[in-house]
Design a protein around this motif. Structure first.
Motif, PDB file in Angstrom:
ATOM      1  N   PRO A   1       2.275 -10.931  -0.652  1.00 20.67           N
ATOM      2  CA  PRO A   1       3.435 -10.416  -1.378  1.00 20.67           C
ATOM      3  C   PRO A   1       4.717 -11.085  -0.909  1.00 20.67           C
ATOM      4  O   PRO A   1       4.911 -11.326   0.280  1.00 20.67           O
ATOM      5  N   GLY A   2       5.598 -11.388  -1.849  1.00 17.78           N
ATOM      6  CA  GLY A   2       6.841 -12.064  -1.550  1.00 17.78           C
ATOM      7  C   GLY A   2       6.761 -13.572  -1.606  1.00 17.78           C
ATOM      8  O   GLY A   2       7.802 -14.246  -1.585  1.00 17.78           O
ATOM      9  N   ALA A   3       5.572 -14.106  -1.696  1.00 21.95           N
ATOM     10  CA  ALA A   3       5.392 -15.549  -1.737  1.00 21.95           C
ATOM     11  C   ALA A   3       5.761 -16.114  -3.102  1.00 21.95           C
ATOM     12  O   ALA A   3       5.944 -15.384  -4.081  1.00 21.95           O
ATOM     13  N   SER A   4       5.856 -17.429  -3.157  1.00 19.74           N
ATOM     14  CA  SER A   4       6.098 -18.150  -4.393  1.00 19.74           C
ATOM     15  C   SER A   4       4.897 -19.012  -4.725  1.00 19.74           C
ATOM     16  O   SER A   4       4.171 -19.464  -3.835  1.00 19.74           O
TER      17      SER A   4
ATOM     18  N   GLN B   1       7.060 -21.074 -12.614  1.00 25.93           N
ATOM     19  CA  GLN B   1       7.459 -20.861 -11.233  1.00 25.93           C
ATOM     20  C   GLN B   1       7.537 -19.366 -10.982  1.00 25.93           C
ATOM     21  O   GLN B   1       8.313 -18.664 -11.619  1.00 25.93           O
ATOM     22  N   MET B   2       6.751 -18.895 -10.059  1.00 31.94           N
ATOM     23  CA  MET B   2       6.663 -17.482  -9.764  1.00 31.94           C
ATOM     24  C   MET B   2       7.195 -17.242  -8.363  1.00 31.94           C
ATOM     25  O   MET B   2       6.707 -17.831  -7.396  1.00 31.94           O
TER      26      MET B   2
ATOM     27  N   VAL C   1      -4.643 -15.830  -9.922  1.00 34.30           N
ATOM     28  CA  VAL C   1      -3.586 -15.587  -8.951  1.00 34.30           C
ATOM     29  C   VAL C   1      -3.867 -14.242  -8.302  1.00 34.30           C
ATOM     30  O   VAL C   1      -3.965 -13.225  -8.990  1.00 34.30           O
ATOM     31  N   THR C   2      -4.017 -14.251  -7.012  1.00 32.92           N
ATOM     32  CA  THR C   2      -4.279 -13.032  -6.272  1.00 32.92           C
ATOM     33  C   THR C   2      -3.179 -12.838  -5.240  1.00 32.92           C
ATOM     34  O   THR C   2      -2.882 -13.749  -4.463  1.00 32.92           O
ATOM     35  N   VAL C   3      -2.579 -11.665  -5.246  1.00 31.76           N
ATOM     36  CA  VAL C   3      -1.503 -11.342  -4.316  1.00 31.76           C
ATOM     37  C   VAL C   3      -1.954 -10.146  -3.492  1.00 31.76           C
ATOM     38  O   VAL C   3      -2.175  -9.061  -4.038  1.00 31.76           O
ATOM     39  N   HIS C   4      -2.092 -10.338  -2.212  1.00 29.89           N
ATOM     40  CA  HIS C   4      -2.439  -9.235  -1.330  1.00 29.89           C
ATOM     41  C   HIS C   4      -1.979  -9.542   0.085  1.00 29.89           C
ATOM     42  O   HIS C   4      -1.624 -10.672   0.419  1.00 29.89           O
ATOM     43  N   GLU C   5      -1.995  -8.519   0.908  1.00 29.78           N
ATOM     44  CA  GLU C   5      -1.563  -8.670   2.297  1.00 29.78           C
ATOM     45  C   GLU C   5      -2.437  -9.636   3.040  1.00 29.78           C
ATOM     46  O   GLU C   5      -3.635  -9.734   2.831  1.00 29.78           O
TER      47      GLU C   5
END
Length: 122
Positions: A14-17, A82-83, A118-122
């Motif tokens: 989380p918070g990454a680009s 761009q994310m 795209v996977t967003v996790h800790e």
């Protein structure tokens, strides 16, 4: 024949680009609109954002405004998504697709690239 090739998916915190790329080919005119879509686990596919073939006339879903941006790679048939400040609920398979006309055209998105995860996790 219009072809779209999607790449760039990854697993991030989380918070990454992260930047996704949509490589297009086979367009016979400039009057196409390219949309980015995503489908999360157990969710319906949703519109994320879009632009014309040169990265103009952009539009974004409220959920990503201020965080995501679409741009064209100069002198290349590539549109980038761009994310920034990614959230856990951004986790999804992301697609790019093209339709004839403009953002307001009623034509279906006929041409689809294969999704990238795209996977967003800790």
């Amino acid at each position: 024949q219009v072809r779209l090739e999607v790449s760039g998916g990854a697993t991030v915190r989380p918070g990454a680009s992260l930047t996704l790329s949509c490589q297009g080919s086979g367009f016979v005119s400039n009057r196409y609109y390219v949309g980015w879509f995503r489908q999360g686990p157990g969710s319906e596919r949703e519109f994320v954002g879009g632009s014309n073939l040169v990265g103009a006339d952009t539009k974004y879903a409220d959920s990503v405004k201020g965080r995501f941006a679409i741009s064209r790679v100069n002198n290349r048939n590539i549109l980038e998504l761009q994310m920034n400040n990614l959230r856990i609920d951004d986790t999804a398979v992301y697609f790019c697709a093209a339709k004839r006309g403009t953002i307001d055209s009623q034509d279906d998105y006929r041409y689809w690239g294969q999704g990238t995860q795209v996977t967003v996790h800790e």
